[in-house]
Design an enzyme around this catalytic site. Structure first.
Site, PDB file in Angstrom:
ATOM      1  N   SER A 145      -3.846  -1.222   6.337  1.00 18.32           N
ATOM      2  CA  SER A 145      -4.972  -1.771   5.576  1.00 18.32           C
ATOM      3  C   SER A 145      -5.897  -2.507   6.542  1.00 18.32           C
ATOM      4  CB  SER A 145      -4.428  -2.749   4.535  1.00 18.32           C
ATOM      5  OG  SER A 145      -5.427  -3.615   4.064  1.00 18.32           O
ATOM      6  N   TYR A 158       0.124 -10.051   1.127  1.00 20.36           N
ATOM      7  CA  TYR A 158      -0.255  -8.645   1.350  1.00 20.36           C
ATOM      8  C   TYR A 158      -0.659  -8.458   2.816  1.00 20.36           C
ATOM      9  CZ  TYR A 158      -2.884  -4.252   0.701  1.00 20.36           C
ATOM     10  OH  TYR A 158      -3.358  -2.949   0.801  1.00 20.36           O
TER      11      TYR A 158
HETATM   12  P1  NDP Z   1      -2.170   2.491  -6.539  1.00 18.64           P
HETATM   13  O1  NDP Z   1      -1.848   1.187  -7.167  1.00 18.64           O
HETATM   14  O2  NDP Z   1      -3.288   3.324  -7.098  1.00 18.64           O
HETATM   15  O3  NDP Z   1      -0.832   3.421  -6.488  1.00 18.64           O
HETATM   16  C1  NDP Z   1       0.358   2.864  -6.007  1.00 18.64           C
HETATM   17  C2  NDP Z   1       1.408   3.960  -5.885  1.00 18.64           C
HETATM   18  O4  NDP Z   1       2.595   3.374  -5.330  1.00 18.64           O
HETATM   19  C3  NDP Z   1       1.805   4.574  -7.207  1.00 18.64           C
HETATM   20  O5  NDP Z   1       2.008   5.949  -7.018  1.00 18.64           O
HETATM   21  C4  NDP Z   1       3.119   3.884  -7.550  1.00 18.64           C
HETATM   22  O6  NDP Z   1       3.992   4.713  -8.298  1.00 18.64           O
HETATM   23  C5  NDP Z   1       3.694   3.709  -6.151  1.00 18.64           C
HETATM   24  N1  NDP Z   1       4.721   2.678  -6.062  1.00 18.64           N
HETATM   25  C6  NDP Z   1       4.603   1.344  -6.252  1.00 18.64           C
HETATM   26  N2  NDP Z   1       5.792   0.749  -6.082  1.00 18.64           N
HETATM   27  C7  NDP Z   1       6.683   1.727  -5.774  1.00 18.64           C
HETATM   28  C8  NDP Z   1       8.071   1.752  -5.490  1.00 18.64           C
HETATM   29  N3  NDP Z   1       8.808   0.625  -5.487  1.00 18.64           N
HETATM   30  N4  NDP Z   1       8.670   2.945  -5.218  1.00 18.64           N
HETATM   31  C9  NDP Z   1       7.951   4.097  -5.227  1.00 18.64           C
HETATM   32  N5  NDP Z   1       6.623   4.136  -5.483  1.00 18.64           N
HETATM   33  C10 NDP Z   1       6.006   2.963  -5.761  1.00 18.64           C
HETATM   34  O7  NDP Z   1      -2.404   2.174  -4.983  1.00 18.64           O
HETATM   35  P2  NDP Z   1      -3.525   2.689  -3.939  1.00 18.64           P
HETATM   36  O8  NDP Z   1      -3.662   4.151  -4.032  1.00 18.64           O
HETATM   37  O9  NDP Z   1      -4.720   1.842  -4.057  1.00 18.64           O
HETATM   38  O10 NDP Z   1      -2.829   2.277  -2.554  1.00 18.64           O
HETATM   39  C11 NDP Z   1      -2.009   3.167  -1.832  1.00 18.64           C
HETATM   40  C12 NDP Z   1      -1.743   2.559  -0.460  1.00 18.64           C
HETATM   41  O11 NDP Z   1      -2.977   2.343   0.217  1.00 18.64           O
HETATM   42  C13 NDP Z   1      -1.050   1.199  -0.525  1.00 18.64           C
HETATM   43  O12 NDP Z   1      -0.133   1.093   0.545  1.00 18.64           O
HETATM   44  C14 NDP Z   1      -2.199   0.218  -0.342  1.00 18.64           C
HETATM   45  O13 NDP Z   1      -1.753  -0.995   0.194  1.00 18.64           O
HETATM   46  C15 NDP Z   1      -3.066   0.988   0.639  1.00 18.64           C
HETATM   47  N6  NDP Z   1      -4.460   0.568   0.650  1.00 18.64           N
HETATM   48  C16 NDP Z   1      -5.278   0.717  -0.447  1.00 18.64           C
HETATM   49  C17 NDP Z   1      -6.627   0.365  -0.344  1.00 18.64           C
HETATM   50  C18 NDP Z   1      -7.585   0.548  -1.478  1.00 18.64           C
HETATM   51  O14 NDP Z   1      -8.786   0.279  -1.279  1.00 18.64           O
HETATM   52  N7  NDP Z   1      -7.136   0.976  -2.637  1.00 18.64           N
HETATM   53  C19 NDP Z   1      -7.186  -0.195   0.887  1.00 18.64           C
HETATM   54  C20 NDP Z   1      -6.228  -0.321   1.959  1.00 18.64           C
HETATM   55  C21 NDP Z   1      -4.934   0.066   1.832  1.00 18.64           C
HETATM   56  P3  NDP Z   1       4.304   4.527  -9.891  1.00 18.64           P
HETATM   57  O15 NDP Z   1       3.531   5.643 -10.563  1.00 18.64           O
HETATM   58  O16 NDP Z   1       5.741   4.742 -10.019  1.00 18.64           O
HETATM   59  O17 NDP Z   1       3.852   3.166 -10.297  1.00 18.64           O
END
Ligand code: NDP
Length: 254
Positions: A145, A158
């Site tokens: 990130s 975070y």
């Molecule tokens: P979302 O909240 O849209 O999606 C999160 C995903 O992670 C879901 O598929 C969820 O699955 C899964 N998840 C959460 N906890 C677990 C777990 N314990 N085991 C398995 N799966 C899990 O997130 P984003 O798409 O926004 O973010 C994805 C990545 O990108 C993250 O690492 C985030 O930190 C990073 N990021 C995002 C940014 C942004 O602008 N959005 C910017 C920088 C980094 P389920 O369907 O089961 O809930």
């Protein structure tokens, strides 16, 4: 040149791929020929996303497990390696966010964030690497990130977890590169997804973001696909331990 970026016959496990960035990466990599294993916490979420990809003519299967549960991770990855085949590429994408002022940050939220964003990268990577090392090939891509480098109000845990993702990337690179396993990361700037919905809904935040980012806009999650394809494909065979910022230039500007 095209072959350098081909993912034909590659099996790619993407954690947290039921929605958001993980789902878009799943589709983008599948369009380059990869067979995607869609991870999410529940069978229902993982299967729904894999079905969507298959309806588009792409290759995908569900692989539900909680990335923080080491027993579940070991069992699921063992099953994949035996029943489906070798995992060529692991993308550690699952992540969560909680926002509170530092002095009021609940300890439970700290524990949850560190478990998913940090410890799970260790657990899942270690489990997959134990299969990759004897094969002398593999790719691990960690999703960091902007907070891998920079702090921001209300999200200190975070930022701590994403700073750790940067050093997990470097540490694993040092230990695994000799086995022809490339470990790298992608550091997304600000992209509109469910995780950032609260920020996207705040006009003051968008005004700040536009002024702070040289590209002067939010990122479209589709714009992360190129970096992921590069780091998953043969094109990056001598790229090790790097965090590639995809951020419209934000990290390059004061
Ligand atoms: P979302 O909240 O849209 O999606 C999160 C995903 O992670 C879901 O598929 C969820 O699955 C899964 N998840 C959460 N906890 C677990 C777990 N314990 N085991 C398995 N799966 C899990 O997130 P984003 O798409 O926004 O973010 C994805 C990545 O990108 C993250 O690492 C985030 O930190 C990073 N990021 C995002 C940014 C942004 O602008 N959005 C910017 C920088 C980094 P389920 O369907 O089961 O809930």
């Amino acid at each position: 040149m095209n072959n350098l970026f081909s993912l034909d016959n590659k099996t790619v496990l993407i954690t947290g791929a039921s929605r958001g960035i993980g789902f878009l990466l799943a589709r983008g990599l599948a369009q380059q020929g990869a067979h995607i294993l869609v991870n999410a916490t529940t069978e229902e979420h993982a299967r729904h996303a894999a079905d969507r990809l298959r309806e588009e003519g792409l290759r995908a299967d569900a692989a539900a497990f909680d990335v923080t549960d080491s027993q579940a991770v070991h069992a699921a990855i063992g099953r994949i390696e035996t029943d489906i085949g070798a995992i060529d590429v692991l993308i550690n994408n699952a992540g969560i966010q909680r926002r509170h002022p530092f002095t009021e940050f609940p300890e439970q939220d700290w524990d949850d964030i560190i478990a998913v964003n940090q410890k799970a990268v260790f657990i899942v990577s270690q489990t997959v690497a134990r299969y990759m090392v004897p094969r002398r090939r593999g790719k691990i891509v960690n999703i960091g990130s902007m907070q891998s480098e920079l702090g921001r109000d209300t999200i200190t845990p975070y930022a701590a977890s994403k700073g750790a993702v940067k050093m997990l990337t470097r540490g694993m690179c040092v230990e695994l590169a000799r086995y022809n396993i490339q470990v790298n990361g992608i550091a997304p700037g600000y992209f509109k997804t469910e995780m950032t919905q609260a920020l996207a809904d705040d006009p003051a935040f968008t005004a700040w973001l536009t002024q702070r980012t040289p590209a002067a806009r939010w990122g479209d999650p589709q714009e992360l696909i190129g970096a992921a394809v590069f780091l998953a494909a043969d094109a990056s065979s001598f790229v090790n331990g790097q965090l590639l910022f995809v951020d419209g230039g934000m990290s390059a500007a004061v």
